[in-house]
Design a protein around this motif. Structure first.
Motif, mmCIF file in Angstrom:
data_model
loop_
_atom_site.group_PDB
_atom_site.id
_atom_site.type_symbol
_atom_site.label_atom_id
_atom_site.label_comp_id
_atom_site.label_asym_id
_atom_site.label_seq_id
_atom_site.Cartn_x
_atom_site.Cartn_y
_atom_site.Cartn_z
ATOM 1 N N TYR A 131 7.767 8.002 6.362
ATOM 2 C CA TYR A 131 8.573 7.087 5.553
ATOM 3 C C TYR A 131 7.642 6.010 5.024
ATOM 4 O O TYR A 131 7.272 5.094 5.736
ATOM 5 N N ASP A 132 7.288 6.134 3.747
ATOM 6 C CA ASP A 132 6.234 5.291 3.185
ATOM 7 C C ASP A 132 6.627 3.815 3.134
ATOM 8 O O ASP A 132 5.809 2.932 3.385
ATOM 9 N N GLY A 133 7.875 3.530 2.819
ATOM 10 C CA GLY A 133 8.303 2.129 2.743
ATOM 11 C C GLY A 133 8.408 1.467 4.099
ATOM 12 O O GLY A 133 8.197 0.254 4.231
ATOM 13 N N SER A 134 8.745 2.267 5.119
ATOM 14 C CA SER A 134 8.868 1.820 6.500
ATOM 15 C C SER A 134 9.671 0.515 6.615
ATOM 16 O O SER A 134 10.530 0.222 5.797
ATOM 17 N N TRP A 135 9.392 -0.270 7.660
ATOM 18 C CA TRP A 135 10.218 -1.449 7.906
ATOM 19 C C TRP A 135 10.047 -2.525 6.832
ATOM 20 O O TRP A 135 10.947 -3.349 6.618
ATOM 21 N N ALA A 136 8.926 -2.517 6.122
ATOM 22 C CA ALA A 136 8.741 -3.472 5.023
ATOM 23 C C ALA A 136 9.834 -3.287 3.981
ATOM 24 O O ALA A 136 10.243 -4.250 3.308
ATOM 25 N N GLU A 137 10.348 -2.068 3.852
ATOM 26 C CA GLU A 137 11.436 -1.790 2.929
ATOM 27 C C GLU A 137 12.794 -1.875 3.624
ATOM 28 O O GLU A 137 13.685 -2.625 3.192
ATOM 29 N N TRP A 138 12.961 -1.132 4.722
ATOM 30 C CA TRP A 138 14.257 -1.067 5.400
ATOM 31 C C TRP A 138 14.709 -2.456 5.876
ATOM 32 O O TRP A 138 15.868 -2.838 5.706
ATOM 33 N N GLY A 139 13.786 -3.202 6.443
ATOM 34 C CA GLY A 139 14.137 -4.511 6.993
ATOM 35 C C GLY A 139 14.455 -5.567 5.952
ATOM 36 O O GLY A 139 14.994 -6.632 6.282
ATOM 37 N N ALA A 140 14.144 -5.269 4.688
ATOM 38 C CA ALA A 140 14.355 -6.251 3.626
ATOM 39 C C ALA A 140 15.725 -6.132 2.960
ATOM 40 O O ALA A 140 16.154 -7.053 2.267
ATOM 41 N N PHE A 141 16.408 -4.999 3.174
ATOM 42 C CA PHE A 141 17.666 -4.762 2.477
ATOM 43 C C PHE A 141 18.859 -4.997 3.396
ATOM 44 O O PHE A 141 19.061 -4.264 4.369
ATOM 45 N N ALA A 142 19.666 -5.994 3.066
ATOM 46 C CA ALA A 142 20.810 -6.365 3.900
ATOM 47 C C ALA A 142 21.866 -5.269 3.963
ATOM 48 O O ALA A 142 22.685 -5.239 4.889
ATOM 49 N N THR A 143 21.875 -4.368 2.993
ATOM 50 C CA THR A 143 22.888 -3.310 2.962
ATOM 51 C C THR A 143 22.565 -2.149 3.903
ATOM 52 O O THR A 143 23.429 -1.299 4.148
ATOM 53 N N ALA B 227 5.174 17.026 -1.683
ATOM 54 C CA ALA B 227 6.298 16.092 -1.608
ATOM 55 C C ALA B 227 7.005 16.117 -0.252
ATOM 56 O O ALA B 227 7.622 15.114 0.141
ATOM 57 N N HIS B 228 6.900 17.226 0.473
ATOM 58 C CA HIS B 228 7.608 17.318 1.759
ATOM 59 C C HIS B 228 6.992 16.422 2.835
ATOM 60 O O HIS B 228 7.589 16.236 3.897
ATOM 61 N N LEU B 229 5.823 15.855 2.575
ATOM 62 C CA LEU B 229 5.155 15.024 3.582
ATOM 63 C C LEU B 229 5.544 13.556 3.507
ATOM 64 O O LEU B 229 5.116 12.760 4.354
ATOM 65 N N VAL B 230 6.334 13.185 2.517
ATOM 66 C CA VAL B 230 6.720 11.776 2.366
ATOM 67 C C VAL B 230 8.233 11.689 2.194
ATOM 68 O O VAL B 230 8.862 12.588 1.627
ATOM 69 N N ARG B 231 8.819 10.600 2.713
ATOM 70 C CA ARG B 231 10.255 10.378 2.588
ATOM 71 C C ARG B 231 10.515 8.985 2.049
ATOM 72 O O ARG B 231 9.774 8.033 2.358
ATOM 73 N N ASP B 232 11.592 8.856 1.222
ATOM 74 C CA ASP B 232 11.968 7.546 0.708
ATOM 75 C C ASP B 232 13.177 7.025 1.482
ATOM 76 O O ASP B 232 13.715 7.711 2.370
ATOM 77 N N VAL B 233 13.620 5.837 1.140
ATOM 78 C CA VAL B 233 14.676 5.185 1.909
ATOM 79 C C VAL B 233 15.977 5.980 1.882
ATOM 80 O O VAL B 233 16.698 6.041 2.899
ATOM 81 N N THR B 234 16.301 6.603 0.772
ATOM 82 C CA THR B 234 17.534 7.388 0.673
ATOM 83 C C THR B 234 17.495 8.589 1.607
ATOM 84 O O THR B 234 18.471 8.896 2.313
ATOM 85 N N GLN B 235 16.352 9.259 1.643
ATOM 86 C CA GLN B 235 16.203 10.426 2.516
ATOM 87 C C GLN B 235 16.239 10.031 3.987
ATOM 88 O O GLN B 235 16.829 10.733 4.814
ATOM 89 N N HIS C 38 0.789 -1.248 0.000
ATOM 90 C CA HIS C 38 0.000 0.000 0.000
ATOM 91 C C HIS C 38 0.821 1.298 0.000
ATOM 92 O O HIS C 38 0.592 2.192 0.809
ATOM 93 N N MET C 39 1.768 1.381 -0.914
ATOM 94 C CA MET C 39 2.511 2.638 -1.077
ATOM 95 C C MET C 39 1.587 3.712 -1.661
ATOM 96 O O MET C 39 0.627 3.407 -2.376
ATOM 97 N N ALA C 40 1.879 4.968 -1.381
ATOM 98 C CA ALA C 40 1.038 6.065 -1.866
ATOM 99 C C ALA C 40 0.898 5.998 -3.385
ATOM 100 O O ALA C 40 1.888 5.801 -4.099
ATOM 101 N N PRO C 41 -0.315 6.145 -3.896
ATOM 102 C CA PRO C 41 -0.537 6.032 -5.344
ATOM 103 C C PRO C 41 -0.094 7.281 -6.086
ATOM 104 O O PRO C 41 0.078 8.348 -5.486
ATOM 105 N N PRO C 42 0.071 7.174 -7.415
ATOM 106 C CA PRO C 42 0.274 8.388 -8.212
ATOM 107 C C PRO C 42 -0.961 9.290 -8.071
ATOM 108 O O PRO C 42 -2.080 8.789 -7.866
ATOM 109 N N PRO C 43 -0.786 10.597 -8.151
ATOM 110 C CA PRO C 43 -1.932 11.508 -8.006
ATOM 111 C C PRO C 43 -3.100 11.169 -8.935
ATOM 112 O O PRO C 43 -4.263 11.287 -8.540
#
Length: 286
Positions: free
Chosen positions: A265-277, A153-161, A69-74
């Motif tokens: 952080y839209d990806g949250s732990w579903a994203e962060w926890g999946a990447f070994a790096t 855009a300031h209300l959402v953050r991605d993994v890099t940010q 359930h990531m935020a959809p395109p407008p």
């Protein structure tokens, strides 16, 4: 003292008074984890607040992403909401079946799309029912309404940010998951994820922001919860959780106490926890 605010949070009494307003739209955004053994759409069909439309956070999402359930395109957000008869000039009230769980996610999503006239129903459907207020099982008559969006855009953050913020320590990263999941002593409900938390993040369990009846605590109590977790509210904040749902409860709580420099952080732990790096910390907050 509770203050109704159509841009953040309204009481069941406020909604009852405004339920027949021509430009009010009510959304049932109930969503449950698999372990809860509840089906939100079935529950909606069995009974909902009169006039409510069902909002499926898994459907109104970015189908291109492998993350939940990531935020959809407008454009998708606009088309889905128009199909629900929700558009410009409407005051929206969103609720869920647990009182305060998934509804704030939809509140945040509307804000992300530049729609400010939305509030979460404090205590949700459970409180509404407990007070003996009207319920119906009919689908509402829907009329198409034009909607314009302006993505904030300031209300959402991605993994890099988020990774940069964690390294620079100039932003508070606040995790809404349970203390055991944050510490890495409890397994994640999604398979394949590491246990622990983003290094340097603070833990504000979303349940600690709620009263026993599922309503949001008063502003002084909310501030006390953030203070007890060591959160510096003078810094910008990024909220996170398992998949970007309960993080929005933290965002709503901060908005209620007048803190507006927060993102999710839209990806949250579903994203962060999946990447070994990506680095992972365990134990209590640093």
């Amino acid at each position: 003292m509770f203050v109704d605010d159509p841009k953040t949070l309204v009481s069941t009494e406020w909604l009852a008074q405004h339920l027949n307003d021509p430009d009010l739209r009510v959304l049932d955004a109930s969503w449950y984890l698999p372990a809860m053994n509840r089906d939100a759409r079935t529950d909606y069909a069995a009974g909902h607040i009169p006039g409510a439309r069902y909002f499926d956070i898994d459907d109104v999402s970015d189908a291109r992403s492998d993350l939940p359930h990531m935020a959809p395109p407008p454009e998708k957000f606009m088309s889905r909401l128009r199909a629900m008869g929700v558009g410009d000039g409407h005051q929206v009230v969103v609720y869920d079946g647990l009182g305060m769980f998934s509804a704030p996610r939809v509140w945040w999503l509307f804000k992300l799309m530049g729609k400010d006239d939305i509030a979460v129903l404090d205590g949700g459907f459970a409180k509404w029912q407990a007070e003996g207020r009207p319920v119906e099982d009919m689908d509402p008559i829907v009329r198409d309404r034009h909607m314009t969006v302006r993505r904030q855009a300031h209300l959402v953050r991605d993994v890099t940010q988020v990774s940069a913020a964690a390294k620079l320590k100039n932003t508070e990263v606040i995790d809404a998951r349970s203390p055991a999941r944050f510490a890495g002593t409890a397994p994640e409900p999604r398979e394949g994820l590491r246990a622990g938390h983003i290094p340097g993040s603070k833990n504000v369990y979303f349940q600690d922001l709620l009263a026993d009846d599922g309503t949001l605590k008063n502003n002084d109590a909310l501030r006390a919860v953030f203070d007890a977790a060591g959160v510096d509210l003078s810094k910008p904040a990024i909220t996170t959780c398992g998949s970007g749902v309960t993080a929005a409860i933290l965002s709503l709580a901060m908005e209620r106490i007048g803190k507006t420099d927060h993102s999710l952080y839209d990806g949250s732990w579903a994203e962060w926890g999946a990447f070994a790096t990506l680095p992972v910390a365990t134990g209590p907050a640093d």
